[in-house]
Design a protein around this motif. Structure first.
Motif, PDB file in Angstrom:
ATOM      1  N   UNK A   1       6.278 -20.921  15.151  1.00 60.18           N
ATOM      2  CA  UNK A   1       5.959 -21.982  16.127  1.00 60.18           C
ATOM      3  C   UNK A   1       6.101 -23.390  15.535  1.00 60.18           C
ATOM      4  N   UNK A   2       6.627 -23.471  14.326  1.00 56.81           N
ATOM      5  CA  UNK A   2       6.843 -24.789  13.710  1.00 56.81           C
ATOM      6  C   UNK A   2       7.730 -25.635  14.619  1.00 56.81           C
ATOM      7  N   UNK A   3       7.332 -26.865  14.823  1.00 61.62           N
ATOM      8  CA  UNK A   3       8.148 -27.770  15.632  1.00 61.62           C
ATOM      9  C   UNK A   3       7.911 -27.594  17.130  1.00 61.62           C
ATOM     10  N   UNK A   4       7.167 -26.561  17.527  1.00 62.00           N
ATOM     11  CA  UNK A   4       6.881 -26.387  18.963  1.00 62.00           C
ATOM     12  C   UNK A   4       5.530 -27.046  19.267  1.00 62.00           C
ATOM     13  N   UNK A   5       5.385 -27.609  20.475  1.00 60.90           N
ATOM     14  CA  UNK A   5       4.182 -28.407  20.740  1.00 60.90           C
ATOM     15  C   UNK A   5       2.959 -27.579  21.146  1.00 60.90           C
ATOM     16  N   UNK A   6       2.671 -26.487  20.408  1.00 59.15           N
ATOM     17  CA  UNK A   6       1.469 -25.703  20.705  1.00 59.15           C
ATOM     18  C   UNK A   6       0.258 -26.391  20.074  1.00 59.15           C
ATOM     19  N   UNK A   7      -0.904 -26.260  20.718  1.00 62.63           N
ATOM     20  CA  UNK A   7      -2.094 -26.916  20.173  1.00 62.63           C
ATOM     21  C   UNK A   7      -3.137 -25.916  19.676  1.00 62.63           C
ATOM     22  N   UNK A   8      -2.944 -24.635  20.012  1.00 64.29           N
ATOM     23  CA  UNK A   8      -3.996 -23.660  19.684  1.00 64.29           C
ATOM     24  C   UNK A   8      -3.391 -22.327  19.275  1.00 64.29           C
ATOM     25  N   UNK A   9      -4.009 -21.680  18.263  1.00 69.31           N
ATOM     26  CA  UNK A   9      -3.705 -20.277  18.003  1.00 69.31           C
ATOM     27  C   UNK A   9      -4.978 -19.478  18.290  1.00 69.31           C
ATOM     28  N   UNK A  10      -4.800 -18.392  19.019  1.00 68.61           N
ATOM     29  CA  UNK A  10      -5.928 -17.529  19.403  1.00 68.61           C
ATOM     30  C   UNK A  10      -5.782 -16.230  18.612  1.00 68.61           C
ATOM     31  N   UNK A  11      -6.711 -15.974  17.699  1.00 64.26           N
ATOM     32  CA  UNK A  11      -6.604 -14.784  16.837  1.00 64.26           C
ATOM     33  C   UNK A  11      -7.669 -13.768  17.245  1.00 64.26           C
ATOM     34  N   UNK A  12      -7.246 -12.599  17.662  1.00 68.08           N
ATOM     35  CA  UNK A  12      -8.222 -11.586  18.071  1.00 68.08           C
ATOM     36  C   UNK A  12      -7.580 -10.219  17.934  1.00 68.08           C
ATOM     37  N   UNK A  13      -8.377  -9.216  17.589  1.00 70.96           N
ATOM     38  CA  UNK A  13      -7.782  -7.885  17.443  1.00 70.96           C
ATOM     39  C   UNK A  13      -8.846  -6.810  17.332  1.00 70.96           C
ATOM     40  N   UNK A  14      -8.420  -5.651  16.820  1.00 74.91           N
ATOM     41  CA  UNK A  14      -9.357  -4.565  16.583  1.00 74.91           C
ATOM     42  C   UNK A  14     -10.237  -4.895  15.373  1.00 74.91           C
ATOM     43  N   UNK A  15     -11.276  -4.085  15.191  1.00 70.41           N
ATOM     44  CA  UNK A  15     -12.188  -4.312  14.063  1.00 70.41           C
ATOM     45  C   UNK A  15     -11.769  -3.373  12.934  1.00 70.41           C
ATOM     46  N   UNK A  16     -10.985  -3.915  12.009  1.00 69.12           N
ATOM     47  CA  UNK A  16     -10.392  -3.102  10.938  1.00 69.12           C
ATOM     48  C   UNK A  16     -11.332  -3.091   9.736  1.00 69.12           C
ATOM     49  N   UNK A  17     -11.624  -1.906   9.183  1.00 67.76           N
ATOM     50  CA  UNK A  17     -12.606  -1.869   8.081  1.00 67.76           C
ATOM     51  C   UNK A  17     -12.146  -2.599   6.824  1.00 67.76           C
ATOM     52  N   UNK A  18     -10.811  -2.744   6.659  1.00 68.10           N
ATOM     53  CA  UNK A  18     -10.347  -3.373   5.405  1.00 68.10           C
ATOM     54  C   UNK A  18     -10.023  -4.853   5.564  1.00 68.10           C
ATOM     55  N   UNK A  19      -9.829  -5.317   6.793  1.00 71.56           N
ATOM     56  CA  UNK A  19      -9.562  -6.749   6.958  1.00 71.56           C
ATOM     57  C   UNK A  19     -10.923  -7.440   7.047  1.00 71.56           C
ATOM     58  N   UNK A  20     -11.424  -7.860   5.907  1.00 70.18           N
ATOM     59  CA  UNK A  20     -12.810  -8.314   5.888  1.00 70.18           C
ATOM     60  C   UNK A  20     -12.929  -9.844   5.933  1.00 70.18           C
ATOM     61  N   UNK A  21     -14.163 -10.305   5.790  1.00 73.25           N
ATOM     62  CA  UNK A  21     -14.438 -11.743   5.886  1.00 73.25           C
ATOM     63  C   UNK A  21     -13.558 -12.539   4.914  1.00 73.25           C
ATOM     64  N   UNK A  22     -13.436 -12.046   3.675  1.00 74.31           N
ATOM     65  CA  UNK A  22     -12.689 -12.807   2.672  1.00 74.31           C
ATOM     66  C   UNK A  22     -11.196 -12.816   2.981  1.00 74.31           C
ATOM     67  N   UNK A  23     -10.701 -11.694   3.501  1.00 73.34           N
ATOM     68  CA  UNK A  23      -9.290 -11.619   3.910  1.00 73.34           C
ATOM     69  C   UNK A  23      -9.018 -12.682   4.985  1.00 73.34           C
TER      70      UNK A  23
END
Ligand code: V47
Ligand code: SF4
Length: 387
Positions: free
Chosen positions: A121-143
């Motif tokens: 999205x570089x160079x495109x006039x987006x203002x927001x990224x919305x990050x949401x997904x499943x609750x993965x046991x290994x993708x933790x707070x520090x990740x």
């Protein structure tokens, strides 16, 4: 139309509405309260669902909508990142998640793959990224703190709205930090707002039947309250049209209204219609479009301290999104750019959700409203009437 003339017309319509001979006295009382800008009670909210006809609901909701937002209908330019659909939970309405055992149909994005999406999205006039997904046991707070830092370093101007209270609750527990500590850490790493997901229906007896193993309603509300106290904003949703009653919907909204009185941190309320494809609740029929419009209208009337009601167009389709703007809705979410799968997998109208800004502007104009591009916090980015 100038504002004074507009206000006079709204007042004339409201008076005509309330003088209708056939209107039940108890509805007249509610209507008068709404026109006078007074709050309605939970019992009155239930009565609206049960007894009011659709024209009456639409007129009242539109009155509130126009008082708050005039003819504006907001949208933003955003994209979604769904890091994984592998999830430790098993919500019965979910068509999207895969368990750890069932990974072949799942996806797990690496940090580099996430950054590749951001860079696309570089160079495109987006203002927001919305990050949401499943609750993965290994993708933790520090990740995720690492990912957030990288996104911010690459594109500081992009507002990061991410992680439902359900994902955050799990991350904080796993990292053995309190909600307060966890929220401070992730905020410091770059998270700016929370999306509204995971709320479903707050009634615990319903939660027990449709999403027994994820965070409770108290925990959901506490995470949003903590975010608000740190100066962050968030959204709120309701998942409606399955096994809940009208009272459950109103009680859900009442808890949100109470929290909004305390913090003022909610931006918008987003009713999410239950879709029945490919999940364990497929035996339940979906509600019809009239029920969708009535639900938007009662939400607009009941949530007097929410500035905005959002219709999520990828889920309800473009036609209902157009109609919804006459039933209290003043926000149609974003251009999205085909970056979400949550609803297409549950049977939503739009299998490849993407609208160009021109399409979205046109869709809003055709509904007789004024398109206004906003950022996540509803600052005006582009007022299309001035272009
Ligand atoms: O919490 C899952 C819902 C939510 C189904 O804040 C379903 O701007 C209907 O909250 N039928 C996640 N709904 C998505 C979400 C969201 C979406 C768009 C904008 C924002 C925002 C938030 O999706 C879940 C759940 O309530 N959901 N499965 C289904 N079968
Ligand atoms: Fe997991 Fe969210 Fe699906 Fe529930 S709704 S199973 S928490 S991805």
């Amino acid at each position: 139309m100038n504002r004074i003339f507009e206000a006079q017309i709204i007042s004339m319509i409201s008076t005509a509405l309330l003088n209708d001979e056939s209107l039940a006295p108890e509805l007249k009382v509610i209507g008068q309260k709404v026109v006078d800008g007074k709050r309605i009670t939970a019992d009155e909210g239930v009565l609206l669902f049960e007894k009011a006809d659709t024209g009456f609901l639409g007129a009242l909701a539109n009155h509130v909508r126009e008082k708050k937002n005039g003819h504006n209908t907001y949208f933003n330019r955003n994209f979604h990142i769904e890091p994984t659909n592998v999830c430790v939970f098993s919500c019965k309405f979910c068509s999207y998640s895969r368990t750890l055992k069932n990974r072949e149909e799942g996806w797990e994005l690496t940090e580099n793959q996430i950054m590749d999406i951001v860079k696309s999205f570089d160079g495109k006039p987006v203002t927001e990224v919305h990050i949401v997904g499943g609750v993965h046991p290994k993708m933790d707070l520090h990740y995720f703190m690492d990912v957030l830092r990288k996104i911010k370093a690459h594109r500081p101007d992009l507002h990061i709205k991410g992680f439902t209270a359900v994902e955050l609750d799990y991350m904080f527990r796993k990292a053995k930090v309190s909600v307060q500590q966890g929220m401070e850490m992730i905020h410091e790493a770059g998270l700016q707002s929370l999306p509204g997901g995971g709320a479903e229906i707050f009634d615990e007896t319903i939660r027990e039947q449709i999403c027994a193993d994820k965070c409770s309603s108290d925990e959901w509300l506490n995470i949003h309250e903590t975010a608000h106290r740190l100066g962050m904003h968030s959204n709120a949703t309701i998942l409606y049209g399955h096994i809940e009653t009208y009272r459950h919907r109103i009680e859900h909204m009442e808890r949100l209204r109470d929290l909004q009185d305390k913090t003022g941190g909610f931006n918008t309320f987003i009713p999410l219609k239950f879709r029945n494809q490919g999940n364990e609740m497929s035996n339940i029929s979906e509600v019809n479009v009239v029920e969708d419009l009535r639900n938007y209208a009662v939400s607009r009337i009941f949530l007097d301290n929410f500035n905005h009601i959002k219709a999520y167009w990828p889920m309800i389709g473009r036609t209902t999104a157009q109609l919804s703007q006459a039933f209290g809705v003043d926000d149609l979410d974003g251009t999205i750019d085909d970056t979400t799968k949550i609803y297409s997998m549950a049977g939503a109208e739009d299998q490849n959700p993407s609208l160009s800004t021109e399409d979205l502007v046109q869709l809003i104009r055709e509904s007789g409203r004024k398109p206004v591009e906003r950022d996540t916090l509803y600052n005006v980015v582009n007022d299309f009437e001035l272009v």
